[in-house]
Scaffold this motif. Structure first.
Motif, PDB file in Angstrom:
ATOM      1  N   MET A   1     -59.266   8.669 105.641  1.00  0.00           N
ATOM      2  CA  MET A   1     -58.551   7.990 106.719  1.00  0.00           C
ATOM      3  C   MET A   1     -57.483   8.473 107.437  1.00  0.00           C
ATOM      4  SD  MET A   1     -60.452   5.071 107.085  1.00  0.00           S
ATOM      5  CE  MET A   1     -59.441   3.750 107.956  1.00  0.00           C
ATOM      6  N   GLU A   2     -56.563   9.182 106.644  1.00  0.00           N
ATOM      7  CA  GLU A   2     -55.409   9.580 107.171  1.00  0.00           C
ATOM      8  C   GLU A   2     -55.790  10.724 108.318  1.00  0.00           C
ATOM      9  OE1 GLU A   2     -51.446  12.395 105.805  1.00  0.00           O
ATOM     10  OE2 GLU A   2     -52.952  11.750 104.465  1.00  0.00           O
ATOM     11  N   VAL A   3     -56.763  11.344 108.272  1.00  0.00           N
ATOM     12  CA  VAL A   3     -57.165  12.559 109.069  1.00  0.00           C
ATOM     13  C   VAL A   3     -57.838  11.935 110.291  1.00  0.00           C
ATOM     14  CG1 VAL A   3     -58.588  14.750 109.512  1.00  0.00           C
ATOM     15  CG2 VAL A   3     -57.219  14.158 107.083  1.00  0.00           C
ATOM     16  N   LEU A   4     -58.782  10.977 110.043  1.00  0.00           N
ATOM     17  CA  LEU A   4     -59.312  10.329 111.224  1.00  0.00           C
ATOM     18  C   LEU A   4     -58.580   9.492 112.317  1.00  0.00           C
ATOM     19  CD1 LEU A   4     -62.848   9.498 109.590  1.00  0.00           C
ATOM     20  CD2 LEU A   4     -62.355  11.449 111.022  1.00  0.00           C
ATOM     21  N   THR A   5     -57.477   8.823 111.509  1.00  0.00           N
ATOM     22  CA  THR A   5     -56.533   7.961 112.326  1.00  0.00           C
ATOM     23  C   THR A   5     -55.847   8.879 113.193  1.00  0.00           C
ATOM     24  OG1 THR A   5     -55.002   7.843 110.412  1.00  0.00           O
ATOM     25  CG2 THR A   5     -56.448   6.206 110.576  1.00  0.00           C
ATOM     26  N   LYS A   6     -55.457  10.064 112.613  1.00  0.00           N
ATOM     27  CA  LYS A   6     -54.859  10.856 113.597  1.00  0.00           C
ATOM     28  C   LYS A   6     -55.411  11.267 114.914  1.00  0.00           C
ATOM     29  CE  LYS A   6     -51.609  12.971 110.161  1.00  0.00           C
ATOM     30  NZ  LYS A   6     -51.471  14.199 109.350  1.00  0.00           N
TER      31      LYS A   6
END
Length: 476
Positions: free
Chosen positions: A368-373
């Motif tokens: 989620m951290e990577v995709l939200t960016k």
């Protein structure tokens, strides 16, 4: 609500038939076709919506609510086994109890099946989480509190009238089959050795199916247009069910056990089955198919078929895959290996009955951290009715080039590359959401049916391998 969710080879009791007839049928089977297909209808198809079309957001809300329940049931089942101290092995899996804790309200696909001689048609939930195939049924007055009247329907649903079928053969309560299939949910009474094997198939949600086990004939349509009979299939004749299953007449159990329908059918037709799921936002009349047999599901593939090992013995009843990790945008994410290790409380399964892809917490947070960016340029919105953590307002248009490629890597080198719209999900009204949900650890991660969409999936049970290829899921 606690506890839910998938095939090896069936354990079937065969009753004597005329040898010559068996030989003729066997020859006809091989001459006619080596596969058969069942139509899969999604729960949001028009006939299941009370003639009221739902919006995209309502459909997504409906699916995700059921995901939460289903995952709780699956995790409960695995954790119960681990707490009991039983070894997870192929031999142990043959003795898995019948209580798969399926919650019928949460199933995603349905099919019709012709049961008995002469055949009677029923609409059944197709569930990778149920070991037993059963149908609402009338047979004597067996079970606890069963309504034994000769009504045509049970709570508004069609009912199988067992005495009208010449191929209905009750399994004796004193038989080994009764012990293996129904234990520990057989009813304790066995007044005579030939008394039908009675079961009380309990589910963690408090519902219960009560009836008797029998061997029965199921008629299926071959891919060449003809029909064939599958004889001595173990079914449950359920005369009492303490819950509502809506407009459904029973369950088609296709879990990873020796007595499930899929195992039996796959063995008879080459120990393989396959399916291809179209986009969940497709027109409601678009059809999916489940094919049993050596002949590949007749859909057009749009790339090479890749194969990975199918871990049939790793997590009893489930279809597990051996994951190495997940990469996004070409970079392997830092996710603890125990997340994918079944011996340490983790593991990943592929499940057609779960919608969103679920990841245990450490993997979920990293993904989620990577995709939200990647989608941070869009305004974040909160949808009160949809339990997804991160959604964006893309009413002015969505730039798919911003979405980095997500790849699930398997230990044997195979890679599954889902379509971007399978993890940046259209929630309707210009809203898109990251299509993952969290799960606790220890626990299972699940490749859900939305991420599986527009791929052909082939389960080779004998070779213990899973094949997958991008596909339009149609024959054109």
């Amino acid at each position: 609500m606690e506890g839910k969710l998938m095939i090896l080879l069936p354990l079937i009791v065969f009753f004597s038939t005329v040898e010559a007839q068996q030989h003729v049928e066997k020859m006809q089977h091989h001459q006619n076709s080596d596969s058969f297909t069942l139509e899969l209808v999604h729960r949001h198809a028009f006939q299941f919506t009370n003639n009221k079309l739902k919006t995209r957001q309502e459909r997504l809300e409906d699916l995700l609510h059921r995901d939460v329940i289903r995952h709780r049931i699956a995790s409960h089942r695995v954790q119960t086994r681990r707490r009991s101290g039983e070894a997870i092995s192929a031999s142990a899996s043959t003795e898995m109890p019948l209580a798969s804790a399926v919650d019928y309200a949460i199933a995603q696909y349905f099919t019709t099946l012709n049961i008995g001689t002469p055949s009677q048609k029923f609409r059944l939930v197709v569930d990778t989480g149920s070991d037993l195939t059963w149908v609402s049924c009338r047979y004597g007055c067996s079970g606890r509190g069963g309504d034994c009247s000769r009504k045509g329907r049970m709570k508004g649903n069609r009912v199988f009238h067992a005495p009208s079928s010449s191929s209905f053969s009750p399994i004796p309560c004193a038989s080994e089959m009764c012990d293996v299939v129904a234990s520990p949910f057989t009813l304790t009474t066995c007044p005579t050795p030939l008394t039908p094997c009675a079961y009380a198939y309990s589910y963690v949600d408090g519902s219960e199916a009560v009836g008797v086990l029998a061997n029965e004939t199921i008629t299926v349509g071959l891919t060449n247009g003809r029909k064939t009979r599958l004889r001595n299939v173990v079914i449950g004749c359920t005369n009492s069910y303490k819950a509502s299953i809506g407009h459904i007449d029973g369950i088609l159990g296709i879990s990873n056990t020796k007595y499930s329908f899929t195992t039996y059918a796959a063995e008879k037709f080459g120990a393989r089955f396959s399916y291809c799921l179209v986009d969940h936002l497709s027109h409601l009349n678009v059809t999916n198919y489940l094919t049993f047999g050596k002949r590949r599901n007749q859909v057009k593939v749009l790339g090479n078929t890749r194969y990975t090992r199918l871990e049939l013995d790793a997590i009893p009843s489930f279809y597990a895959v051996n994951v190495k990790g997940i990469s996004i945008g070409g970079k392997m994410l830092e996710i603890p290996m125990k997340v994918w290790d079944t011996t340490q409380g983790g593991g990943m399964i592929i499940d057609s009955g779960t919608s969103l892809t679920r990841l245990v917490d450490s993997a979920y947070r990293t993904v989620m951290e990577v995709l939200t960016k990647s989608v941070s340029k869009y305004q974040r919105v909160k949808l009160d009715t949809i339990p997804m953590e991160y959604c964006i307002n893309a009413t002015a248009g969505f730039d798919k080039t911003l979405v980095p490629k997500l790849i699930i890597h398997f230990k044997d080198g195979a890679r599954f590359e889902p379509h971007w719209k399978s993890y940046i999900i259209d929630a309707g009204g210009g809203i898109r959401c990251l299509g993952f949900s969290p799960a606790g650890f220890p626990g299972l991660s699940t490749i859900g049916n939305i991420m599986q969409q527009n791929y052909l999936w082939e389960f080779d049970l004998e070779g213990k391998k899973l094949g997958f290829a991008p596909s339009s899921c149609n024959n054109s």
